[in-house]
Design a protein around this motif. Sequence first.
Motif, PDB file in Angstrom:
ATOM      1  N   ARG A   7       0.671  -1.103   0.172  1.00  0.00           N
ATOM      2  CA  ARG A   7       0.138   0.105  -0.071  1.00  0.00           C
ATOM      3  C   ARG A   7       0.942   1.340  -0.037  1.00  0.00           C
ATOM      4  O   ARG A   7       1.941   1.370   0.871  1.00  0.00           O
ATOM      5  CB  ARG A   7      -0.795  -0.100   1.135  1.00  0.00           C
ATOM      6  CG  ARG A   7      -2.053  -0.698   1.032  1.00  0.00           C
ATOM      7  CD  ARG A   7      -2.988  -0.465   2.513  1.00  0.00           C
ATOM      8  NE  ARG A   7      -4.303  -0.070   1.915  1.00  0.00           N
ATOM      9  CZ  ARG A   7      -5.230  -0.312   2.938  1.00  0.00           C
ATOM     10  NH1 ARG A   7      -5.126  -0.138   4.286  1.00  0.00           N
ATOM     11  NH2 ARG A   7      -6.507  -0.099   2.454  1.00  0.00           N
ATOM     12  N   LYS A   8       0.562   1.883  -0.878  1.00  0.00           N
ATOM     13  CA  LYS A   8       1.344   3.276  -0.861  1.00  0.00           C
ATOM     14  C   LYS A   8       0.629   4.432  -0.079  1.00  0.00           C
ATOM     15  O   LYS A   8      -0.540   4.382   0.015  1.00  0.00           O
ATOM     16  CB  LYS A   8       1.371   3.931  -2.436  1.00  0.00           C
ATOM     17  CG  LYS A   8       2.181   3.165  -3.222  1.00  0.00           C
ATOM     18  CD  LYS A   8       2.138   3.821  -4.682  1.00  0.00           C
ATOM     19  CE  LYS A   8       3.233   3.203  -5.656  1.00  0.00           C
ATOM     20  NZ  LYS A   8       3.123   3.625  -6.991  1.00  0.00           N
ATOM     21  N   ARG A   9       1.031   4.929   0.653  1.00  0.00           N
ATOM     22  CA  ARG A   9       0.705   6.166   1.586  1.00  0.00           C
ATOM     23  C   ARG A   9       0.380   7.252   1.038  1.00  0.00           C
ATOM     24  O   ARG A   9       1.159   7.705   0.140  1.00  0.00           O
ATOM     25  CB  ARG A   9       1.672   6.340   2.738  1.00  0.00           C
ATOM     26  CG  ARG A   9       1.873   5.131   3.740  1.00  0.00           C
ATOM     27  CD  ARG A   9       2.659   5.569   4.834  1.00  0.00           C
ATOM     28  NE  ARG A   9       1.805   5.720   5.958  1.00  0.00           N
ATOM     29  CZ  ARG A   9       2.121   6.404   7.012  1.00  0.00           C
ATOM     30  NH1 ARG A   9       3.441   6.994   7.404  1.00  0.00           N
ATOM     31  NH2 ARG A   9       1.422   6.364   8.099  1.00  0.00           N
ATOM     32  N   ARG A  10      -1.003   7.606   0.808  1.00  0.00           N
ATOM     33  CA  ARG A  10      -1.301   9.011   0.233  1.00  0.00           C
ATOM     34  C   ARG A  10      -1.173  10.106   1.119  1.00  0.00           C
ATOM     35  O   ARG A  10      -1.390  10.004   2.304  1.00  0.00           O
ATOM     36  CB  ARG A  10      -2.843   8.887  -0.064  1.00  0.00           C
ATOM     37  CG  ARG A  10      -3.045   7.789  -1.146  1.00  0.00           C
ATOM     38  CD  ARG A  10      -4.348   7.899  -1.641  1.00  0.00           C
ATOM     39  NE  ARG A  10      -4.591   7.178  -3.034  1.00  0.00           N
ATOM     40  CZ  ARG A  10      -5.766   6.860  -3.546  1.00  0.00           C
ATOM     41  NH1 ARG A  10      -6.773   7.664  -2.986  1.00  0.00           N
ATOM     42  NH2 ARG A  10      -5.935   6.189  -4.341  1.00  0.00           N
ATOM     43  N   ARG A  11      -0.553  11.041   0.312  1.00  0.00           N
ATOM     44  CA  ARG A  11      -0.204  12.355   1.233  1.00  0.00           C
ATOM     45  C   ARG A  11      -1.413  13.133   1.296  1.00  0.00           C
ATOM     46  O   ARG A  11      -2.502  13.228   0.119  1.00  0.00           O
ATOM     47  CB  ARG A  11       0.887  13.249   0.686  1.00  0.00           C
ATOM     48  CG  ARG A  11       2.149  12.347   0.547  1.00  0.00           C
ATOM     49  CD  ARG A  11       3.219  12.785  -0.154  1.00  0.00           C
ATOM     50  NE  ARG A  11       3.590  14.032   0.021  1.00  0.00           N
ATOM     51  CZ  ARG A  11       4.247  15.216  -0.734  1.00  0.00           C
ATOM     52  NH1 ARG A  11       4.530  14.729  -1.852  1.00  0.00           N
ATOM     53  NH2 ARG A  11       4.641  16.405  -0.284  1.00  0.00           N
ATOM     54  N   PRO A  12      -1.979  14.011   2.292  1.00  0.00           N
ATOM     55  CA  PRO A  12      -3.179  14.586   2.282  1.00  0.00           C
ATOM     56  C   PRO A  12      -2.854  15.871   1.221  1.00  0.00           C
ATOM     57  O   PRO A  12      -1.907  16.488   1.117  1.00  0.00           O
ATOM     58  CB  PRO A  12      -3.332  15.141   3.807  1.00  0.00           C
ATOM     59  CG  PRO A  12      -1.988  14.612   4.360  1.00  0.00           C
ATOM     60  CD  PRO A  12      -1.340  13.910   3.833  1.00  0.00           C
ATOM     61  N   VAL A  13      -4.087  16.257   0.646  1.00  0.00           N
ATOM     62  CA  VAL A  13      -4.109  17.208  -0.358  1.00  0.00           C
ATOM     63  C   VAL A  13      -4.255  18.543   0.516  1.00  0.00           C
ATOM     64  O   VAL A  13      -5.286  18.789   1.266  1.00  0.00           O
ATOM     65  CB  VAL A  13      -5.112  17.160  -1.515  1.00  0.00           C
ATOM     66  CG1 VAL A  13      -5.294  18.339  -2.195  1.00  0.00           C
ATOM     67  CG2 VAL A  13      -5.096  15.805  -2.151  1.00  0.00           C
ATOM     68  N   ALA A  14      -3.290  19.576   0.365  1.00  0.00           N
ATOM     69  CA  ALA A  14      -3.433  20.791   1.007  1.00  0.00           C
ATOM     70  C   ALA A  14      -3.832  21.911   0.282  1.00  0.00           C
ATOM     71  O   ALA A  14      -3.275  22.812   0.229  1.00  0.00           O
ATOM     72  CB  ALA A  14      -2.079  21.047   1.805  1.00  0.00           C
ATOM     73  N   GLU A  15      -4.771  21.627  -0.562  1.00  0.00           N
ATOM     74  CA  GLU A  15      -5.597  22.679  -1.329  1.00  0.00           C
ATOM     75  C   GLU A  15      -6.777  22.928  -1.092  1.00  0.00           C
ATOM     76  O   GLU A  15      -7.564  22.110  -0.588  1.00  0.00           O
ATOM     77  CB  GLU A  15      -5.451  22.296  -2.823  1.00  0.00           C
ATOM     78  CG  GLU A  15      -3.910  22.119  -3.490  1.00  0.00           C
ATOM     79  CD  GLU A  15      -4.035  21.483  -4.986  1.00  0.00           C
ATOM     80  OE1 GLU A  15      -5.228  21.653  -5.426  1.00  0.00           O
ATOM     81  OE2 GLU A  15      -3.069  21.220  -5.535  1.00  0.00           O
TER      82      GLU A  15
END
Length: 144
Positions: A7-15
């Motif tokens: 599983r790839k860790r998704r980074r939170p979207v800061a937009e």
Amino acid sequence: MQPAYQRKRRRPVAEINVVPYIDVMLVLLIIFMVTAPIVTQGVKVELPQGAAEVLPADSKPPVVASIDGDGDYYLNKGGSTNVPMELEELATEVAALMVTEPERPVVVKADRNIPYDKVIQLMVTLQGAGVPSVGLMTDSPKEK
């Protein structure tokens, strides 16, 4: 051993999505644009009796455009002229006067029983003849 897939860790979207905010602002802008003229035109005012400032003593004598009780137009440029004239003729004379003396004040003197439309027509004609501002002549208020 590692799992079959990692599983790839998704980074939170800061937009921040600003499109809904823009839509709301445009709707508010349209509402204000539609309601502002309605609100300002519907205001009831009581006009003053006529206690107004007089022209300064050092100014040139004003050009007086008059409308009598019958709705006839007159122009007084300093002399006494009691000859009724057409609105176009009055505009021509005022335009010629504004070319030679652009700083000379222009006032409208109208009978109180004249329809408002006649006064507005005269003021629009004077504006079209090159008069930068038009004053309205009034009587002094009567003391009780």
